[in-house]
Scaffold this motif. Structure first.
Motif, mmCIF file in Angstrom:
data_model
loop_
_atom_site.group_PDB
_atom_site.id
_atom_site.type_symbol
_atom_site.label_atom_id
_atom_site.label_comp_id
_atom_site.label_asym_id
_atom_site.label_seq_id
_atom_site.Cartn_x
_atom_site.Cartn_y
_atom_site.Cartn_z
ATOM 1 N N TYR A 28 0.757 -0.749 0.189
ATOM 2 C CA TYR A 28 0.082 -0.252 0.074
ATOM 3 C C TYR A 28 0.646 1.124 -0.160
ATOM 4 N N GLY A 29 0.343 1.898 -0.598
ATOM 5 C CA GLY A 29 1.043 3.466 -0.759
ATOM 6 C C GLY A 29 0.204 4.592 -1.762
ATOM 7 N N ASP A 30 0.960 4.973 -2.223
ATOM 8 C CA ASP A 30 0.732 6.376 -3.209
ATOM 9 C C ASP A 30 0.742 6.643 -4.087
ATOM 10 N N ASN A 31 0.241 6.788 -5.326
ATOM 11 C CA ASN A 31 1.153 7.171 -6.722
ATOM 12 C C ASN A 31 1.253 6.119 -7.479
ATOM 13 N N PHE A 32 0.506 4.781 -7.558
ATOM 14 C CA PHE A 32 1.742 3.659 -7.877
ATOM 15 C C PHE A 32 0.723 4.389 -9.724
ATOM 16 N N SER A 33 0.961 3.264 -10.210
ATOM 17 C CA SER A 33 0.423 2.990 -11.762
ATOM 18 C C SER A 33 0.469 1.750 -12.409
ATOM 19 N N LYS A 34 -0.559 1.791 -13.476
ATOM 20 C CA LYS A 34 -0.220 0.433 -13.696
ATOM 21 C C LYS A 34 1.036 0.334 -14.344
ATOM 22 N N TRP A 35 1.476 1.261 -14.554
ATOM 23 C CA TRP A 35 3.385 1.148 -14.993
ATOM 24 C C TRP A 35 4.397 0.515 -13.652
ATOM 25 N N SER A 36 3.878 0.674 -12.692
ATOM 26 C CA SER A 36 4.369 0.275 -11.204
ATOM 27 C C SER A 36 5.076 -1.178 -11.008
ATOM 28 N N LYS A 37 6.388 -1.517 -10.931
ATOM 29 C CA LYS A 37 6.366 -2.523 -10.507
ATOM 30 C C LYS A 37 7.442 -2.302 -9.662
ATOM 31 N N VAL A 38 7.086 -3.973 -9.248
ATOM 32 C CA VAL A 38 7.862 -3.884 -7.265
ATOM 33 C C VAL A 38 9.228 -4.856 -7.799
ATOM 34 N N TYR A 39 9.826 -4.440 -6.736
ATOM 35 C CA TYR A 39 10.994 -5.548 -7.014
ATOM 36 C C TYR A 39 12.119 -5.064 -5.585
ATOM 37 N N VAL A 40 12.374 -6.814 -5.970
ATOM 38 C CA VAL A 40 12.070 -7.693 -4.012
ATOM 39 C C VAL A 40 14.235 -7.361 -4.644
ATOM 40 N N ASN A 41 15.143 -7.209 -3.655
ATOM 41 C CA ASN A 41 16.261 -7.081 -3.905
ATOM 42 C C ASN A 41 17.096 -6.762 -5.163
ATOM 43 N N GLY A 42 16.387 -5.486 -5.455
ATOM 44 C CA GLY A 42 16.891 -5.094 -7.038
ATOM 45 C C GLY A 42 16.370 -5.814 -8.659
ATOM 46 N N LYS A 43 15.463 -7.288 -8.016
ATOM 47 C CA LYS A 43 14.946 -8.017 -9.398
ATOM 48 C C LYS A 43 13.636 -7.448 -9.475
ATOM 49 N N LYS A 44 13.029 -7.201 -10.789
ATOM 50 C CA LYS A 44 11.656 -7.083 -10.593
ATOM 51 C C LYS A 44 10.559 -8.172 -10.761
ATOM 52 N N GLN A 45 9.306 -7.829 -10.039
ATOM 53 C CA GLN A 45 9.013 -8.909 -9.608
ATOM 54 C C GLN A 45 7.530 -8.862 -10.447
ATOM 55 N N ASP A 46 6.851 -9.965 -11.093
ATOM 56 C CA ASP A 46 5.427 -9.794 -11.415
ATOM 57 C C ASP A 46 4.626 -9.070 -10.284
ATOM 58 N N THR A 47 4.006 -8.554 -10.783
ATOM 59 C CA THR A 47 3.290 -7.101 -10.289
ATOM 60 C C THR A 47 2.554 -7.135 -10.448
ATOM 61 N N GLY A 48 0.791 -7.008 -9.828
ATOM 62 C CA GLY A 48 -0.308 -7.103 -10.092
ATOM 63 C C GLY A 48 -1.090 -5.090 -9.650
ATOM 64 N N TYR A 49 -1.553 -5.153 -10.082
ATOM 65 C CA TYR A 49 -2.243 -3.304 -10.332
ATOM 66 C C TYR A 49 -3.479 -3.315 -9.524
ATOM 67 N N LYS A 50 -3.819 -3.341 -8.474
ATOM 68 C CA LYS A 50 -5.233 -2.938 -7.720
ATOM 69 C C LYS A 50 -5.732 -1.374 -7.954
ATOM 70 N N SER A 51 -4.829 -0.881 -7.880
ATOM 71 C CA SER A 51 -5.394 1.310 -7.761
ATOM 72 C C SER A 51 -4.088 1.858 -7.606
ATOM 73 N N GLY A 52 -4.314 2.757 -7.984
ATOM 74 C CA GLY A 52 -3.184 4.011 -7.187
ATOM 75 C C GLY A 52 -2.491 4.028 -5.913
ATOM 76 N N GLN A 53 -3.118 2.895 -4.862
ATOM 77 C CA GLN A 53 -2.965 2.539 -3.893
ATOM 78 C C GLN A 53 -2.386 1.575 -2.989
ATOM 79 N N CYS A 54 -2.361 0.227 -4.666
ATOM 80 C CA CYS A 54 -2.319 -0.847 -4.047
ATOM 81 C C CYS A 54 -2.266 -1.789 -4.829
ATOM 82 N N LEU A 55 -0.339 -2.860 -4.542
ATOM 83 C CA LEU A 55 0.151 -3.435 -5.836
ATOM 84 C C LEU A 55 0.219 -4.952 -5.131
ATOM 85 N N THR A 56 0.333 -5.967 -5.457
ATOM 86 C CA THR A 56 0.346 -7.128 -5.066
ATOM 87 C C THR A 56 1.434 -7.558 -6.011
ATOM 88 N N ILE A 57 2.198 -8.564 -4.513
ATOM 89 C CA ILE A 57 3.362 -9.615 -5.833
ATOM 90 C C ILE A 57 2.768 -11.323 -5.030
#
Length: 707
Positions: free
Chosen positions: A622-651
């Motif tokens: 959860y956070g602010d100012n996410f977009s459909k082009w936001s990607k979560v990185y874990v220890n520098g590695k890109k993860q398959d990211t689910g966009y829920k809203s501009g405030q929520c992403l999932t991995i």
């Protein structure tokens, strides 16, 4: 995969390729190989022109009315055919050359079925950009797969022809054949220069599409390869540049950041006033507010360098004051010279006056190499689609609606305490336009007299999108007016839409003319004037009292003297200045880099992670100012990211470990990181992870122990 390729290859049996009939045909051809190759080239050029024009009759017209260019285009292919005399597998080589040229022609034919501009080398540079566009598919997936299979089959057949086809051992020595082939290649360039200098072939196309039609597709494609950049003008020297600058003195700049207005420049994508199309009738005025602004504020027609496509060339002219006519046919300076050189622009000029300088656009930050180009032009910030939470799209779902640009512009202006320059780029009226019914009850009823049903639907969709854009213009200016700050707005159409319009179809008599309008809230006098796109901002900066910048000063001087844009009297010295600043020794700056590239910041708002929760095997961020082009990185590695809203992403959380570092990056094409969030450390809460009765953290009122 190997079995699949083997099956495809088996279509071409060695017994066919190595047959006596094929050998006999090849032997007969070799008896008259030189004239035979040229005749074969003439036939292939005719086929390419047929494909390019989508008309057998038009291809015949090219042969009849442009006979010298027809012969020259055949000579291009003949040069490649000539290499056959150096190798034993001559038939295979000619087949390979014919195949490559046919592919170029087929590519051009497909592209021209979807846009006005023909295929050139720049399009190869743009492949990465085109793949990021939602409506860039010139063919369906099935058609693409079919074409790949056909091309693969033919290619495998040619390979078999190289291996099993007829071979020849020439009676003439290799050295003699090498000299003869080299002579054919060597005469190619002098012949090209001769035809250009005698006026039989043009070295520059003011109208790219028309240039290809007049001089042939292969010649046009050739010029897109060798004709890039700006040629050194005759008489270029330090003394020449200094004399031009000395004669362009318009006086000192009188405007300051404190006395001057905000300056807002808006590119209206593919914008065209339907009342200027002779065969269009509408139930009511689709753009009433545009016409109201046109009636009450300074406006006019704008001469632009492109039709139907090539937005960034109009953009380049507007922002730099430079003309694209000195570059190669179909060249995009933002994709070539601005890749390595900075460039004087209006952003540089206003930045020196302490203005904040911003770009706002709801398309990709890397498209047309814009992130780099806007940095080279000196802009401070660039808000692109990757930094915007875009959720609403046009009826075809191919482009974002432009509503989001209103708040994005406001945010850009709020980010500074000074006056602002904002360059806003819309996309709502972008093509392609559907040739089928989309709108069940369109607000504007459209009749395209004498046009096909497909074209009727295209105009209906486009004009109703213009109607939506008209309301957007009203809302955009309302937002600016509500700020109670002196503001000048300049809005312009970058090019006419891809509708097959001709000069005879439009009331201006010129499909390279769009419209521009202005608005201001500080009493600037209405003074209508037709301009070229490279003059537009220079003229209005002059009206505000800004006389800085080499190119701006030059344009202002020529306009004040009444010198017509596009004439030799205007363009000769502009050529000198553009070459000096982009390719020469920068005598105008005394050899210095007066306007270096900026460290452009992508987006205005920080991307932040506030908290993270585990639920059903997923990590919810959860956070602010996410977009459909936001990607979560874990220890520098890109993860398959689910966009829920501009405030929520999932991995997926199955491989997360205690102590992992989590960040969110806003990614452009090719995984370019535009903006990075704060870092948050993941801790492994075993109790939460194994609790099957845990509540969904996305539900309102859920407040478990957090991170």
């Amino acid at each position: 995969m190997k079995k699949f390729v083997s099956k495809l290859a088996s279509i071409f049996k060695p017994r066919f390729i190595g047959s006596e009939k094929l050998r006999a045909f090849s032997d007969r051809f070799e008896r008259f190989a030189i004239p035979g190759q040229y005749i074969l080239a003439l036939v292939l050029v005719f086929i390419l022109e047929w494909m390019s024009r989508h008309s057998f009759v038009s291809a015949c017209g090219f042969v009849r009315y442009h006979f010298i260019p027809y012969l020259y285009n055949a000579f291009i292919i003949f040069v490649f055919y000539s290499i056959a005399f150096l190798v034993p597998f001559r038939l295979a080589w000619r087949a390979f050359v014919s195949f490559i040229f046919f592919l170029l022609g087929l590519t051009n034919s497909i592209i021209l079925a979807n846009r006005v501009s023909p295929f050139g080398l720049t399009d190869i540079d743009m492949i990465g950009d085109l793949l990021t566009m939602k409506n860039s598919k010139y063919m369906s997936t099935g058609q693409i797969l079919f074409m790949i299979i056909i091309v693969l089959i033919v290619f495998l057949g040619i390979i078999r022809l190289f291996i099993h086809g007829p071979r020849y051992k020439s009676k003439r020595k290799f050295f003699i054949r090498l000299i003869a082939t080299a002579a054919v290649i060597a005469v190619f360039w002098p012949a090209t220069l001769f035809l250009q200098r005698t006026g039989l072939m043009a070295s520059y196309f003011g109208n790219l599409a028309q240039g290809y039609l007049d001089y042939g597709y292969l010649y046009g494609f050739e010029t897109s390869i060798v004709g890039r950049g700006i040629k050194k003008p005759i008489g270029y020297s330090k003394a020449k540049i200094k004399s031009i600058i000395a004669s362009d003195d318009n006086g000192k700049t009188t405007m300051t950041e404190k006395t001057g207005p905000n300056i807002i420049i808006v590119l209206l994508e593919s914008y065209f006033d339907p009342s200027e199309c002779k065969y269009i009738e509408t139930s009511e005025d689709p753009i009433p507010y545009f016409h109201e602004l046109e009636e009450n504020y300074s406006s006019g027609h704008l001469k632009v360098p492109v039709v139907g496509a090539g937005t960034c060339n109009t953009e380049f002219e507007v922002l730099t004051g430079m003309s694209c006519s000195f570059f190669g046919p179909g060249e995009y300076p933002q994709k070539t010279v601005l890749k390595k050189n900075d460039c004087e622009s209006i952003a540089d000029i206003l930045d020196n006056m302490n203005y904040g300088t911003h770009v706002v656009h709801n398309n990709g930050g890397n498209f047309y190499s814009r992130k780099n180009a806007f940095s080279q032009m000196g802009f401070d910030t660039f808000t692109c689609k990757e930094t915007l939470d875009i959720t609403d799209y046009t009826p075809l779902k191919s482009w974002p609606t432009d509503d989001i640009l209103i708040d994005a512009t406001k945010d850009a202006m709020d980010s500074t305490k000074t006056k602002d320059l904002v360059y806003t780029i819309t996309v709502g009226t972008h093509g392609a336009y559907p040739g089928y019914k989309v709108l069940d009850d369109p607000a504007i009823k459209v009749k395209a007299k004498g046009q096909t049903e497909e074209k009727q639907y295209m105009w209906e969709y486009y004009i109703n999108q213009l109607h939506t854009m008209d309301q957007w213009i009203h809302d955009y200016i309302d937002m600016l007016n509500s700020r109670n700050e002196d503001t000048l707005v300049i809005m312009f159409g970058d090019h006419l839409p891809t509708m097959g319009l001709t000069n005879q179809d439009v009331t201006t008599g010129d499909i390279f003319k769009t419209k521009y309008i202005t608005w201001n809230n500080f009493g600037m006098k209405k003074q209508d004037q037709d301009l070229a796109s490279y003059q537009l901002v220079s003229e209005y900066l002059g009206r505000l009292g800004v006389h800085d910048g080499t190119i701006v000063n030059y344009n202002q001087k020529k306009i004040s003297e009444g010198v017509k844009y596009g004439t030799n009297a205007y363009m000769d010295n502009l050529h000198q200045l553009q070459y000096d600043l982009l390719y020469g020794k920068r005598y105008a700056y005394n050899g210095k880099d007066k306007y270096p590239a900026s460290d452009i910041v992508m987006g205005i708002k920080d991307v932040t992670i506030n908290r993270m929760y585990l639920f059903n095997g997923q990590l919810h961020i959860y956070g602010d100012n996410f977009s459909k082009w936001s990607k979560v990185y874990v220890n520098g590695k890109k993860q398959d990211t689910g966009y829920k809203s501009g405030q929520c992403l999932t991995i997926d959380a199955s491989e997360l470990k205690d102590g992992d570092k989590i960040v969110v990056n806003q990614l452009g094409s090719n995984d370019t990181i535009f903006r990075t969030s704060n870092s948050m450390t993941f801790h492994d809460p075993e109790l939460t992870k194994n609790n099957k009765d845990a509540k969904d953290p996305t539900q309102e009122g859920y407040e478990p122990a957090g991170y």
